[in-house]
Write an enzyme that holds these catalytic residues in place. Structure first.
Site, PDB file in Angstrom:
ATOM      1  N   TYR A 102      11.262  -7.823   5.376  1.00 25.91           N
ATOM      2  CA  TYR A 102      10.946  -7.637   6.797  1.00 25.91           C
ATOM      3  C   TYR A 102      12.041  -8.094   7.760  1.00 25.91           C
ATOM      4  O   TYR A 102      12.553  -7.309   8.543  1.00 25.91           O
ATOM      5  CB  TYR A 102       9.639  -8.369   7.148  1.00 25.91           C
ATOM      6  CG  TYR A 102       8.468  -7.799   6.394  1.00 25.91           C
ATOM      7  CD1 TYR A 102       8.051  -6.495   6.636  1.00 25.91           C
ATOM      8  CD2 TYR A 102       7.811  -8.535   5.416  1.00 25.91           C
ATOM      9  CE1 TYR A 102       6.990  -5.942   5.928  1.00 25.91           C
ATOM     10  CE2 TYR A 102       6.752  -7.991   4.709  1.00 25.91           C
ATOM     11  CZ  TYR A 102       6.351  -6.696   4.969  1.00 25.91           C
ATOM     12  OH  TYR A 102       5.318  -6.158   4.264  1.00 25.91           O
ATOM     13  N   PRO A 115       1.822  -1.313   9.397  1.00 18.84           N
ATOM     14  CA  PRO A 115       0.697  -0.474   8.965  1.00 18.84           C
ATOM     15  C   PRO A 115      -0.410  -0.498  10.013  1.00 18.84           C
ATOM     16  O   PRO A 115      -0.425  -1.383  10.875  1.00 18.84           O
ATOM     17  CB  PRO A 115       0.235  -1.155   7.676  1.00 18.84           C
ATOM     18  CG  PRO A 115       0.612  -2.587   7.841  1.00 18.84           C
ATOM     19  CD  PRO A 115       1.821  -2.624   8.739  1.00 18.84           C
ATOM     20  N   HIS A 341       3.671  -6.603  10.019  1.00 18.67           N
ATOM     21  CA  HIS A 341       3.407  -6.843   8.600  1.00 18.67           C
ATOM     22  C   HIS A 341       3.975  -8.159   8.059  1.00 18.67           C
ATOM     23  O   HIS A 341       3.521  -8.645   7.022  1.00 18.67           O
ATOM     24  CB  HIS A 341       4.007  -5.664   7.818  1.00 18.67           C
ATOM     25  CG  HIS A 341       3.293  -5.330   6.562  1.00 18.67           C
ATOM     26  ND1 HIS A 341       2.563  -6.247   5.850  1.00 18.67           N
ATOM     27  CD2 HIS A 341       3.197  -4.167   5.877  1.00 18.67           C
ATOM     28  CE1 HIS A 341       2.049  -5.652   4.782  1.00 18.67           C
ATOM     29  NE2 HIS A 341       2.417  -4.397   4.767  1.00 18.67           N
ATOM     30  N   SER A 457      -0.290  -7.620  -5.669  1.00 18.08           N
ATOM     31  CA  SER A 457      -0.496  -8.933  -5.073  1.00 18.08           C
ATOM     32  C   SER A 457      -0.116 -10.049  -6.048  1.00 18.08           C
ATOM     33  O   SER A 457      -0.485 -10.012  -7.219  1.00 18.08           O
ATOM     34  CB  SER A 457      -1.966  -9.066  -4.685  1.00 18.08           C
ATOM     35  OG  SER A 457      -2.220 -10.386  -4.274  1.00 18.08           O
ATOM     36  N   SER A 557       0.577   2.223  -1.968  1.00 21.13           N
ATOM     37  CA  SER A 557      -0.186   0.990  -1.898  1.00 21.13           C
ATOM     38  C   SER A 557      -1.682   1.296  -1.917  1.00 21.13           C
ATOM     39  O   SER A 557      -2.140   2.218  -1.239  1.00 21.13           O
ATOM     40  CB  SER A 557       0.173   0.269  -0.598  1.00 21.13           C
ATOM     41  OG  SER A 557      -0.390  -1.006  -0.611  1.00 21.13           O
ATOM     42  N   GLN A 558      -2.389   0.503  -2.705  1.00 24.19           N
ATOM     43  CA  GLN A 558      -3.845   0.629  -2.673  1.00 24.19           C
ATOM     44  C   GLN A 558      -4.382  -0.315  -1.594  1.00 24.19           C
ATOM     45  O   GLN A 558      -4.126  -1.519  -1.648  1.00 24.19           O
ATOM     46  CB  GLN A 558      -4.463   0.242  -4.024  1.00 24.19           C
ATOM     47  CG  GLN A 558      -5.963   0.398  -3.992  1.00 24.19           C
ATOM     48  CD  GLN A 558      -6.728  -0.100  -5.207  1.00 24.19           C
ATOM     49  OE1 GLN A 558      -7.813  -0.643  -5.060  1.00 24.19           O
ATOM     50  NE2 GLN A 558      -6.195   0.088  -6.395  1.00 24.19           N
TER      51      GLN A 558
END
Ligand code: COA
Length: 701
Positions: A102, A115, A341, A457, A557-558
Site C-alpha cells: 500500500y 475496495p 485498504h 488470510s 479475492s473471496q
C-alpha cells in the site's frame, strides 16, 4: 480537552506502518508468523513460474535461483537476517508488506486500491428518507465504536480450511482511528491515540462536495438518532446554500499519491486549510450524502459509482479517500462503503458493515416523526482558502478522476446455477473450485495462464494480514488445456482427474498460505532485508521472471457476506482483471473489473467465459461423479436462465417497496441469509447482531 497541535496532525499520531509499541488487540497468545525454509520457497517459486515463462526465461531463472540459494550464498545470509528479524518483531513481514502493498504505491486510491461494499438499492421516496438512513447508520457506527472502545468485540475464529483457531483482532481497532497520510514517496498510516483524555469525537459529513463537522458527543452526551437526524438535516440545508459553496477539495484525494501529497503541502500553507485538514484527518469516518445519480441503477452501475463517485460531474468530489471508512448514502438509493485498504482487510470491512446493517434491521429507526427542532449547535462547515494554484491542481485531479471513470469496465454477475453446496457435494473445496474456474475463464479468453493473486488470510498469527495463493498452478494449466482442446483427445474421466488434481493442489497451496508458509511474503522479506542492509539488489529480484511473477493480471479475492451486499475492487495492473467473488449456498456473486484502455481485456467477455467454465465444470462433475445423486445432477442443468448480470437480486427481498408499511419503510432494504448460507472467514457475535437475528429469519449463529 485533548487538542492536536497544528500544523501537522501526523506529528501527533503514532505511525502505524511501524509496529506499534502497544498491542492493539488479538496479538496476545497468538503464534508468531513462521518463516519458511529458504529451499522450500525457492523450489516453490520455480514450480509456480515454470509454465508461465518461455523456456529461455525459465532456464535463466533456474540458474539465478540456484545461485541465490547456493550454500554460503546471498540467500542464506538474507535468510539468517530474517531469522533474527523474526525473533525481534511480533511479525517479521508486517512493515515490509504494508509498505510494498500500500504505502509505497503511488497510484490513485479510487479504483486502484480502495475496495467498496455495495448495498442493495435502497428505495428512498423523499430526500428525508436518505437522511434518516444516514442518521440510523451513524447511530450504528457509534454503537460499534462503543464495542471497540470497551474492547467488547469477541475474538473471531477461523472458518473453512483449518477452522477453529482464533484470529488476530488488531485490524478492527484501526477502523475508526487511522488515516493514510500522503507522502511524496511513501504514505504514512497514522493512528489517533490518546492515553490521557478522550478524543473529541466527530464524523465528517460530505454533502455537495462540502465537508461538515458533525460532533457526535456534545456536553459529554452521545447524540441519539433523533439528534443525528436533526444535525444531518441542518447539514443538507447548509450544503444547499449556493452562495457559500467552496471548491470540491476532496477531489485532490482522488489523485495519485505523490500528486496529492504535493497538493496537500500547498493547502497547508494556509492556516484555514490546516484547521480543516486536521478535522478531517481526526474524524471517526466520513458519511457522504451523495446526490442522486439517475433512476434505479444496475449492480454494475452502482459498483462503479461506489468505486469512483462518477467523477466531478457526479459525486467524485464528495469523498475523502485517505479515511478508512466512507459510508455513502445516495439520495437515489445508491449506498455502500468506500474503504481505504491499508489499515485492514476486506473481511474486517465486511464484519463491521454487517454489524451496521444488522443493527439497522434489528433496531428499527426511532424516527417516527422527523426531528426538525433541535437545540444542538449547528454542525460546522469546513472552510478552505483556495489560491489559483489550488484551483489548477483541482482541475488536474478532476481530469484524472474523469479518466478513471471512463476507463473502468465493471461487470457484476450473479451466477444462479449453483453455489457452494453443489461444490461441497463433489467433495471439493468451493474456494479452490472457483479459483480453477477463474483460470479456465482466463484461458478461454486469452489462451494462456498468467500470474494470479488470491488473498489468503494469515490472521492466525500476531499482526497477520494476508499472503498470496498463486492459483495459476501447472495442474490448473493441464486441466484448462484439456477442457479447451477442440480435438476431444482427453476423455471425460481424464478431465475429471485433472480437475481433482488442480483442486487438490490449489487446496494444498491455500493451507500453505494460511499457515504462513507461502512464498510471496518470504520473497518480499528477502528482497527488503537486502535493501535494508544496503546490499546490491540480488539477481533473483532483477530477473524478468520476478517482474512477471509480481504482475498480477488476475487479482482475485473471496469476500463472503451474510447480508445482501457485495464487495468489489479494480484491477491492479493496466492489462488485468479484478475478480472478487462472494460464494453463497446456491449462487455466487462475481464482480469483474478491467480497464477499457487495455486492448487485451473485456469484463463482459471474461464473465461469459467464467459462466461457461462454471457450467462445463458442473457438467463434468455430474457426468463423472458417481457419488452425486439425481437431484444434485439436475441442479443447474436447465438453469441457463438462472445466471444473470445485474439488477435482480433485489427480487429476493421479501416485499416490494410499494408493499411496505410506513414503519418498514425506515428499514434498509437488506436481506439476511439463512444459517447454512452464511460463511465468512470468521464471525463476530454481538448482542445487536443477536437482536437482528431474532428479528429476521436468522443469520449465522
Ligand atoms: N469437501 C467438502 N467440503 C469442503 C471441502 C471438501 N473437499 N473443502 C472445503 N470444504 C468446505 C469447508 O469445510 C468449508 O465449510 P464451511 O462452509 O462449513 O466452513 C467450506 O467448504 C469453505 O471452504 P473453502 O472453500 O475450502 O475455503 P475457505 O472458506 O477455507 O476459504 C480462503 C479459503 C483462502 C478464501 C480463506 O482461507 C481466506 O484466507 N479468506 C480471507 C480472504 C481475504 O482476506 N479476503 C479479503 C481480501 S481484502
Amino acid at each position: 480537552m485533548y487538542k492536536f497541535t497544528l500544523p501537522l496532525c501526523s506529528a501527533n499520531m503514532p505511525v502505524l506502518d511501524q509496529e506499534p509499541s502497544k498491542d492493539l488487540g488479538g496479538g496476545d497468545g497468538l503464534p508468531k508468523l513462521p518463516l519458511p525454509v529458504l529451499k522450500d520457497t525457492l523450489d516453490m517459486y520455480l514450480r509456480c513460474m515454470k509454465h508461465l515463462l518461455t523456456e529461455e526465461q525459465f532456464n535463466k531463472t533456474q540458474n539465478v535461483v540456484k545461485q541465490f540459494g547456493a550454500p554460503g550464498g546471498v540467500g542464506e545470509l538474507l535468510q539468517s537476517k530474517l531469522v533474527e528479524r523474526r525473533e525481534n518483531k511480533a511479525n517479521w513481514v508486517y512493515d515490509y508488506w504494508l509498505n510494498d502493498m500500500y504505502l509505497n504505491n503511488r497510484l490513485a486510491l479510487p479504483v486502484n486500491s480502495s475496495p467498496v461494499m455495495v448495498f442493495p438499492q435502497q428505495n428512498f421516496r423523499a430526500p428525508i428518507d436518505s437522511l434518516r438512513f444516514a442518521a440510523h447508520l451513524i447511530s450504528g457506527v457509534l454503537e460499534y465504536k462503543t464495542l471497540l472502545d470497551s474492547r467488547a468485540l469477541p475474538v473471531d475464529y477461523a472458518r473453512g480450511q483449518l477452522a477453529g483457531t482464533p484470529l488476530c483482532m488488531e485490524q478492527y481497532y484501526r477502523i475508526f482511528t487511522s488515516y493514510r497520510l500522503p507522502g511524496p514517496e511513501r504514505d504514512t498510516l497514522v493512528a489517533q491515540e490518546s492515553s490521557v483524555m478522550p478524543e473529541p469525537e466527530h464524523i465528517i459529513v460530505a454533502c455537495k462536495n462540502q465537508f461538515f463537522v458533525l460532533d457526535v458527543v456534545i456536553n459529554f452526551r452521545r447524540l441519539n438518532e433523533r439528534d443525528l437526524l436533526a444535525q444531518v438535516e441542518k447539514i443538507a440545508r447548509m450544503a444547499d446554500s449556493e452562495e457559500e459553496r467552496v471548491p470540491p477539495i476532496g477531489l485532490l484525494t482522488s489523485d495519485g499519491r505523490t500528486e496529492w501529497a504535493e497538493s496537500r503541502s500547498v493547502l497547508m500553507k494556509e492556516s484555514t486549510n490546516r484547521d480543516s485538514l486536521d478535522m478531517i484527518e481526526r474524524c471517526l469516518c466520513l458519511v457522504c450524502l451523495d446526490d442522486a445519480s439517475g433512476p434505479e441503477l444496475s449492480d454494475s452501475a452502482r459498483a462503479m459509482l461506489m468505486l469512483h463517485g462518477g467523477g466531478v460531474a457526479k459525486n467524485g468530489g464528495n469523498r475523502w479517500y485517505d479515511k478508512p471508512m466512507q459510508f455513502v448514502v445516495g439520495a437515489g438509493g445508491c449506498c455502500g462503503v468506500v474503504c481505504e485498504h491499508s489499515p485492514f482487510e476486506g473481511i474486517v470491512l465486511v464484519q463491521c458493515t454487517e454489524f451496521l446493517l444488522k443493527y439497522m434491521i434489528g433496531s428499527p429507526s426511532k424516527l417516527v416523526r422527523a426531528a426538525s427542532v433541535s437545540e444542538l449547535p449547528a454542525p460546522r462547515k469546513l472552510r478552505w482558502k483556495c489560491t489559483p494554484e489550488i484551483h489548477k491542481l483541482l482541475a488536474s485531479s478532476a481530469d484524472k478522476l474523469q479518466r478513471q471513470v471512463e476507463n473502468l469496465d465493471m461487470n457484476v454477475h450473479k451466477f444462479y446455477n449453483y453455489g457452494k453446496e453443489f461444490i461441497k457435494k463433489q467433495k471439493m473445496s468451493p474456494d479452490a473450485y472457483i479459483q480453477v474456474a477463474l483460470q479456465l475463464a482466463y484461458y478461454r479468453c486469452h489462451s494462456r495462464l498468467v500470474s494470479t493473486y488470491e488473498s489468503a488470510s494469515i490472521r492466525r498469527f500476531q499482526k497477520g494480514r494476508v499472503d498470496n495463493i498463486r492459483s495459476a498452478t501447472p495442474e490448473a494449466l493441464a486441466f484448462v488445456k484439456a477442457m479447451t482442446d477442440g480435438e476431444l483427445s482427453t476423455s471425460e474421466t481424464e478431465k475429471m482427474e485433472m480437475l481433482r488434481s488442480a483442486i487438490n493442489v490449489q487446496t494444498k497451496y491455500t493451507i500453505l498460505a494460511i499457515t504462513g508458509m507461502a512464498i510471496d511474503n518470504h520473497l518480499l522479506g528477502l528482497r527488503e532485508i537486502a535493501h535494508e542492509l544496503q546490499m546490491e539488489k540480488p539477481e533473483i529480484f532483477k530477473d524478468e521472471a520476478h517482474r512477471i511473477s509480481n504482475h498480477f493480471i488476475l487479482s482475485t479475492s473471496q469476500v463472503p457476506t451474510t447480508v445482501e451486499m457485495f464487495c468489489c475492487y479494480g484491477p491492479v495492473v493496466p492489462n488485468g482483471y479484478g475478480a472478487c467473488y462472494n460464494p453463497q449456498s446456491d449462487h455466487i456473486i462475481f464482480c469483474v473489473s478491467s480497464f477499457h484502455e487495455s486492448p487485451e481485456t473485456c469484463s463482459t467477455e471474461f464473465v461469459k467465459c467464467l459462466v461457461q467454465a462454471l457450467l462445463d465444470m458442473r457438467d463434468l462433475c455430474n457426468k463423472c461423479n458417481s457419488g452425486s445423486n439425481p437431484t444434485q445432477q439436475r441442479q443447474g442443468q436447465t438453469l441457463e436462465t438462472h445466471t444473470q448480470t445485474d439488477t435482480s437480486w433485489q427480487r429476493k427481498t421479501p416485499q416490494k417497496p410499494t408493499e411496505l408499511t410506513k414503519n418498514q419503510q425506515m428499514l434498509p432494504q437488506i436481506l439476511l441469509k439463512t444459517p447454512d448460507q452464511t460463511k465468512v472467514e470468521a464471525q463476530t457475535q454481538t448482542s445487536s447482531q443477536g437482536d437482528a437475528q431474532g428479528l429476521k429469519n436468522g443469520s449465522k449463529s
